[in-house]
Design an enzyme around this catalytic site. Structure first.
Site, PDB file in Angstrom:
ATOM      1  N   LYS A 191      -4.294  -8.410  -4.099  1.00 16.70           N
ATOM      2  CA  LYS A 191      -3.072  -7.723  -4.628  1.00 16.70           C
ATOM      3  C   LYS A 191      -2.738  -6.909  -3.543  1.00 16.70           C
ATOM      4  O   LYS A 191      -3.072  -5.757  -3.165  1.00 16.70           O
ATOM      5  CB  LYS A 191      -3.326  -6.933  -5.791  1.00 16.70           C
ATOM      6  CG  LYS A 191      -2.351  -6.987  -6.834  1.00 16.70           C
ATOM      7  CD  LYS A 191      -1.115  -6.481  -6.253  1.00 16.70           C
ATOM      8  CE  LYS A 191      -1.130  -4.646  -6.305  1.00 16.70           C
ATOM      9  NZ  LYS A 191       0.028  -3.997  -5.450  1.00 16.70           N
ATOM     10  N   GLY A 244      -6.623   2.883  -0.402  1.00 19.63           N
ATOM     11  CA  GLY A 244      -5.415   3.645  -1.054  1.00 19.63           C
ATOM     12  C   GLY A 244      -5.717   5.099  -1.176  1.00 19.63           C
ATOM     13  O   GLY A 244      -6.700   5.591  -0.852  1.00 19.63           O
ATOM     14  N   SER A 245      -4.834   5.606  -2.125  1.00 21.65           N
ATOM     15  CA  SER A 245      -5.159   7.057  -2.352  1.00 21.65           C
ATOM     16  C   SER A 245      -6.242   7.573  -3.249  1.00 21.65           C
ATOM     17  O   SER A 245      -6.723   6.698  -3.963  1.00 21.65           O
ATOM     18  CB  SER A 245      -3.649   7.344  -3.154  1.00 21.65           C
ATOM     19  OG  SER A 245      -3.663   6.752  -4.392  1.00 21.65           O
ATOM     20  N   GLY A 249      -8.042   5.285  -6.342  1.00 18.00           N
ATOM     21  CA  GLY A 249      -9.281   5.268  -6.351  1.00 18.00           C
ATOM     22  C   GLY A 249     -10.036   5.493  -7.380  1.00 18.00           C
ATOM     23  O   GLY A 249     -10.894   4.826  -7.701  1.00 18.00           O
ATOM     24  N   GLU A 266     -12.030   2.860  -0.139  1.00 21.93           N
ATOM     25  CA  GLU A 266     -11.592   3.561   1.244  1.00 21.93           C
ATOM     26  C   GLU A 266     -10.359   4.106   0.968  1.00 21.93           C
ATOM     27  O   GLU A 266      -9.400   3.620   0.813  1.00 21.93           O
ATOM     28  CB  GLU A 266     -11.532   2.119   2.353  1.00 21.93           C
ATOM     29  CG  GLU A 266     -11.688   2.615   3.512  1.00 21.93           C
ATOM     30  CD  GLU A 266     -10.472   3.062   4.312  1.00 21.93           C
ATOM     31  OE1 GLU A 266     -10.316   4.206   4.423  1.00 21.93           O
ATOM     32  OE2 GLU A 266      -9.878   2.354   5.071  1.00 21.93           O
ATOM     33  N   CYS A 300      -5.206   5.895   7.172  1.00 23.14           N
ATOM     34  CA  CYS A 300      -6.168   6.763   6.544  1.00 23.14           C
ATOM     35  C   CYS A 300      -6.934   7.412   7.452  1.00 23.14           C
ATOM     36  O   CYS A 300      -7.531   8.439   7.446  1.00 23.14           O
ATOM     37  CB  CYS A 300      -7.274   5.590   5.584  1.00 23.14           C
ATOM     38  SG  CYS A 300      -7.763   4.446   6.728  1.00 23.14           S
ATOM     39  N   GLU A 400      -3.917  15.338   2.688  1.00 25.33           N
ATOM     40  CA  GLU A 400      -3.327  14.025   3.557  1.00 25.33           C
ATOM     41  C   GLU A 400      -2.057  14.121   3.504  1.00 25.33           C
ATOM     42  O   GLU A 400      -1.513  13.723   2.491  1.00 25.33           O
ATOM     43  CB  GLU A 400      -3.924  12.795   3.039  1.00 25.33           C
ATOM     44  CG  GLU A 400      -3.647  11.557   3.919  1.00 25.33           C
ATOM     45  CD  GLU A 400      -4.286  10.351   3.261  1.00 25.33           C
ATOM     46  OE1 GLU A 400      -4.185  10.051   2.073  1.00 25.33           O
ATOM     47  OE2 GLU A 400      -5.117   9.752   4.093  1.00 25.33           O
TER      48      GLU A 400
HETATM   49  P1  NAI Z   1      -1.968   3.872  -4.101  1.00 29.36           P
HETATM   50  O1  NAI Z   1      -3.365   4.074  -3.958  1.00 29.36           O
HETATM   51  O2  NAI Z   1      -1.370   4.091  -5.364  1.00 29.36           O
HETATM   52  O3  NAI Z   1      -1.511   2.183  -3.766  1.00 29.36           O
HETATM   53  C1  NAI Z   1      -2.423   1.470  -2.988  1.00 29.36           C
HETATM   54  C2  NAI Z   1      -2.559   0.040  -3.573  1.00 29.36           C
HETATM   55  O4  NAI Z   1      -3.065   0.092  -4.851  1.00 29.36           O
HETATM   56  C3  NAI Z   1      -1.343  -0.813  -3.730  1.00 29.36           C
HETATM   57  O5  NAI Z   1      -1.591  -2.137  -3.523  1.00 29.36           O
HETATM   58  C4  NAI Z   1      -1.051  -0.158  -5.015  1.00 29.36           C
HETATM   59  O6  NAI Z   1      -0.016  -1.510  -5.603  1.00 29.36           O
HETATM   60  C5  NAI Z   1      -2.294  -0.655  -5.956  1.00 29.36           C
HETATM   61  N1  NAI Z   1      -2.338   0.187  -7.084  1.00 29.36           N
HETATM   62  C6  NAI Z   1      -1.911   1.307  -7.423  1.00 29.36           C
HETATM   63  N2  NAI Z   1      -2.223   1.655  -8.813  1.00 29.36           N
HETATM   64  C7  NAI Z   1      -2.952   0.657  -9.149  1.00 29.36           C
HETATM   65  C8  NAI Z   1      -3.881   0.842 -10.320  1.00 29.36           C
HETATM   66  N3  NAI Z   1      -3.843   1.572 -11.166  1.00 29.36           N
HETATM   67  N4  NAI Z   1      -5.153  -0.260 -10.032  1.00 29.36           N
HETATM   68  C9  NAI Z   1      -5.065  -1.054  -9.084  1.00 29.36           C
HETATM   69  N5  NAI Z   1      -4.360  -0.921  -8.157  1.00 29.36           N
HETATM   70  C10 NAI Z   1      -3.377   0.048  -7.936  1.00 29.36           C
HETATM   71  O7  NAI Z   1      -0.898   4.408  -3.038  1.00 29.36           O
HETATM   72  P2  NAI Z   1       0.550   4.744  -2.695  1.00 29.36           P
HETATM   73  O8  NAI Z   1       1.044   5.230  -4.011  1.00 29.36           O
HETATM   74  O9  NAI Z   1       1.204   3.868  -2.114  1.00 29.36           O
HETATM   75  O10 NAI Z   1       0.813   5.851  -1.601  1.00 29.36           O
HETATM   76  C11 NAI Z   1       0.301   7.464  -2.061  1.00 29.36           C
HETATM   77  C12 NAI Z   1      -0.645   8.158  -0.931  1.00 29.36           C
HETATM   78  O11 NAI Z   1      -1.787   7.253  -1.072  1.00 29.36           O
HETATM   79  C13 NAI Z   1       0.015   8.012   0.181  1.00 29.36           C
HETATM   80  O12 NAI Z   1       1.079   8.915   0.623  1.00 29.36           O
HETATM   81  C14 NAI Z   1      -1.340   8.264   1.243  1.00 29.36           C
HETATM   82  O13 NAI Z   1      -1.569   9.506   1.238  1.00 29.36           O
HETATM   83  C15 NAI Z   1      -2.404   7.372   0.319  1.00 29.36           C
HETATM   84  N6  NAI Z   1      -2.687   6.229   1.079  1.00 29.36           N
HETATM   85  C16 NAI Z   1      -3.768   5.851   1.793  1.00 29.36           C
HETATM   86  C17 NAI Z   1      -4.106   4.847   2.113  1.00 29.36           C
HETATM   87  C18 NAI Z   1      -5.248   4.778   2.953  1.00 29.36           C
HETATM   88  O14 NAI Z   1      -5.394   3.720   3.989  1.00 29.36           O
HETATM   89  N7  NAI Z   1      -6.192   5.190   2.775  1.00 29.36           N
HETATM   90  C19 NAI Z   1      -2.997   3.618   2.124  1.00 29.36           C
HETATM   91  C20 NAI Z   1      -2.012   3.836   1.129  1.00 29.36           C
HETATM   92  C21 NAI Z   1      -1.815   5.147   0.677  1.00 29.36           C
END
Ligand code: NAI
Ligand code: MG
Length: 496
Positions: A191, A244-245, A249, A266, A300, A400
């Site tokens: 996804k 992701g966040s 997570g 991660e 990240c 972050e």
């Molecule tokens: P997010 O963690 O919500 O999104 C990352 C992925 O998770 C996307 O594919 C999203 O569609 C999916 N997702 C969202 N809610 C979900 C759920 N309940 N169950 C399963 N999958 C889900 O992050 P977002 O809102 O895009 O960004 C927010 C903050 O997260 C950023 O400002 C940054 O600080 C952090 N982030 C960290 C990343 C990393 O590489 N560690 C990558 C992206 C964001």
């Protein structure tokens, strides 16, 4: 003119690209969302939508998981390891053949500079090449359980693996998860993030052309709430890799817990870069710049906390500010030194951090404002920003930002630098710049981080295990350890 530049010009002229994939990729082909819904993907360099993609929900997820389960049980887990390796190797070759298109699509969807997108595509090809070679080296063990007995173990694929992929490194995160999963004999449902859906779809189609049987790799696009959440909660999923966040997570881990599904998380980081007075100054300057301004800081493992020894501090930070002010910004397809941030939401998050810092009286050494593509006056851009002389405990040092914002703290010596570095809820990576290798390795032993870079930030590649401690998550991707993450050990003990 290189192929990527020709395509980039088409995209800049028309605002989009021809022949973008349509629909989810399920059971070996593209198909529309069950509910027929679409979403738009935006070009961050112009803040304009450029293409539609399928907005999936629990029904699409169910179809993808069923397809993966069938392909896993009936086909892929019984394909000989050497043949799995050949499929992955062909995929690596096809990714290289299609590199120009993949990079331009990635650039348009994510906003990153074209040269960075090209690097990400090379990295994706390397992931498939690396794990192609590992398929037939997944060996078990034997155990000395006594005369008249035989004890041995082997690695079985864990089953159907879900991949939740973020928007900052779409193709490289997809590849680093999908390649080892397939190498282990797992089937996959991926996804991608709703901001950057296209390269995962292209990758699934490339895998099919490489000879991957239908259903072994599926991609469902859509939002986290509508497609991601039902995927990680699906009882047919045996393993979840999430990048992701921290907040999401935690939700993912809770959802997986209900099915006792294993997870690799991660998550975020606030990674320190320690620069000691005896460093090679040029190398350290280059390293610190790349650590925070590559991909506009949306990494990240970004080196977002500079910890610099006092005697070096003034000149070093002045030179960093000079370099930050000289960075060229622009649309990713024009290949500037720094591109936009990925979305309006992310731009707002970054700007909010700096506004709050100003409110606390924190001085911004350079940058600190929203801006735009100088050619078009559009796009979601934030200036390269350096915040000098930050206090431990300040929000900017602790949280972050996920944008082009570097904080600076002054250390009296290596021990003090270590204490500042470890004073974080995160523990993903840490960088150290010094000519003294004894000091470097002493620090490496005591830094709380999943990986330590010495004298080159982001050193290493797919060969090196990667992951975090503390709130940065757990589990390791990349390397042979990443492959073992998609396996479960079966041990057999027999009386002869
Ligand atoms: P997010 O963690 O919500 O999104 C990352 C992925 O998770 C996307 O594919 C999203 O569609 C999916 N997702 C969202 N809610 C979900 C759920 N309940 N169950 C399963 N999958 C889900 O992050 P977002 O809102 O895009 O960004 C927010 C903050 O997260 C950023 O400002 C940054 O600080 C952090 N982030 C960290 C990343 C990393 O590489 N560690 C990558 C992206 C964001
Ligand atoms: Mg996009």
């Amino acid at each position: 003119m290189p192929a990527s530049q020709q395509l980039a010009e088409v995209a800049l002229r028309t605002g989009t690209l021809p022949d973008l994939p349509q629909g989810h990729f399920i059971d070996g082909g593209f198909r529309p969302a069950a509910a027929g819904r679409h979403m738009e993907s935006f070009d961050p360099g112009s803040a304009a939508p450029f293409a539609d993609f399928a907005c999936g929900d629990a029904d699409d997820v169910a179809a993808a998981v069923e397809s993966a389960r069938r392909a896993f049980e009936n086909v892929w887990r019984d394909v000989p390891a050497a043949e799995r390796g050949r499929v992955l190797q062909r995929a690596a070759g096809l990714i290289r053949e299609e590199a120009a298109r993949l990079a331009v699509v990635e650039c348009l969807d994510s906003g990153k500079p074209l040269a960075e997108a090209e690097g990400d595509v090379r990295g994706a090809a390397r992931a498939f090449e690396y794990y192609a070679g590992a398929c037939d080296k997944l060996q078990g063990d034997t155990f000395p359980i006594g005369p008249g007995y035989l004890g041995y173990s082997h690695h079985e694929p864990v089953g159907v693996a879900a991949q939740i992929i973020p928007w900052n490194y779409p193709i490289s995160t997809a590849a680093r998860g999908i390649a080892p999963a397939l190498a282990a004999g797992c089937a996959v449902v991926a996804k991608p993030a709703e901001q950057t859906p296209f390269t995962a779809l292209l990758l699934a189609e490339i895998l099919k052309r490489a000879g991957l049987p239908d259903g072994v790799c599926n991609v469902v696009t859509g939002t986290g709430a509508e497609a991601g959440a039902p995927l990680v909660a699906h009882p047919g999923i045996d393993h979840v890799t999430f990048t992701g966040s921290v907040a999401t997570g935690i939700d993912v881990m809770k959802a997986a817990a209900d099915n006792v599904t294993r997870v690799v998380l991660e998550l975020g980081g606030k990674s320190p870069v320690i620069v000691l007075a005896d460093c090679e100054r040029e190398r350290a300057l280059d390293g610190v710049m790349g650590a925070i301004f590559e991909n506009a800081g949306q990494i990240c493992s970004a080196g977002s906390r500079l910890i610099v020894e006092r005697s070096l501090h003034d000149g070093f930070v002045a030179e960093l500010c000079r370099r930050a002010e000289a960075l060229t910004l622009g649309h990713g397809l024009r290949n500037p030194q720094m591109g936009p941030v990925n979305s309006a939401a992310q731009l707002g998050r970054v700007a909010g951090f700096i506004e709050r810092a100003r409110g606390r009286g924190v001085a911004i050494a350079t940058g600190g404002g929203e801006t735009a593509d100088p050619e078009s006056g559009r796009g979601w851009f934030y200036q390269p920003t350096i915040v000098a002389d930050c206090a431990a405990g300040d929000e900017l040092v602790c949280e972050e930002v996920f944008g082009p914002v570097l904080t600076v703290q002054i250390a009296e010596d290596a021990e003090h630098a270590l204490a500042l570095a470890n004073d974080s809820q995160y523990a993903l990576v840490a960088g150290v710049y010094t000519r003294d290798f004894a000091t470097a390795h002493r620090l490496a032993q005591r830094l709380d981080a999943g990986q330590v870079y010495i004298n080159e930030y982001f050193a290493g590649g797919i060969e090196v295990p990667f992951g975090g401690n503390k709130k940065s998550g757990f589990g390791r991707e990349k390397g042979l350890e990443g492959l073992l993450g998609y396996c479960r050990t079966k041990s057999v003990a027999a009386r002869l």
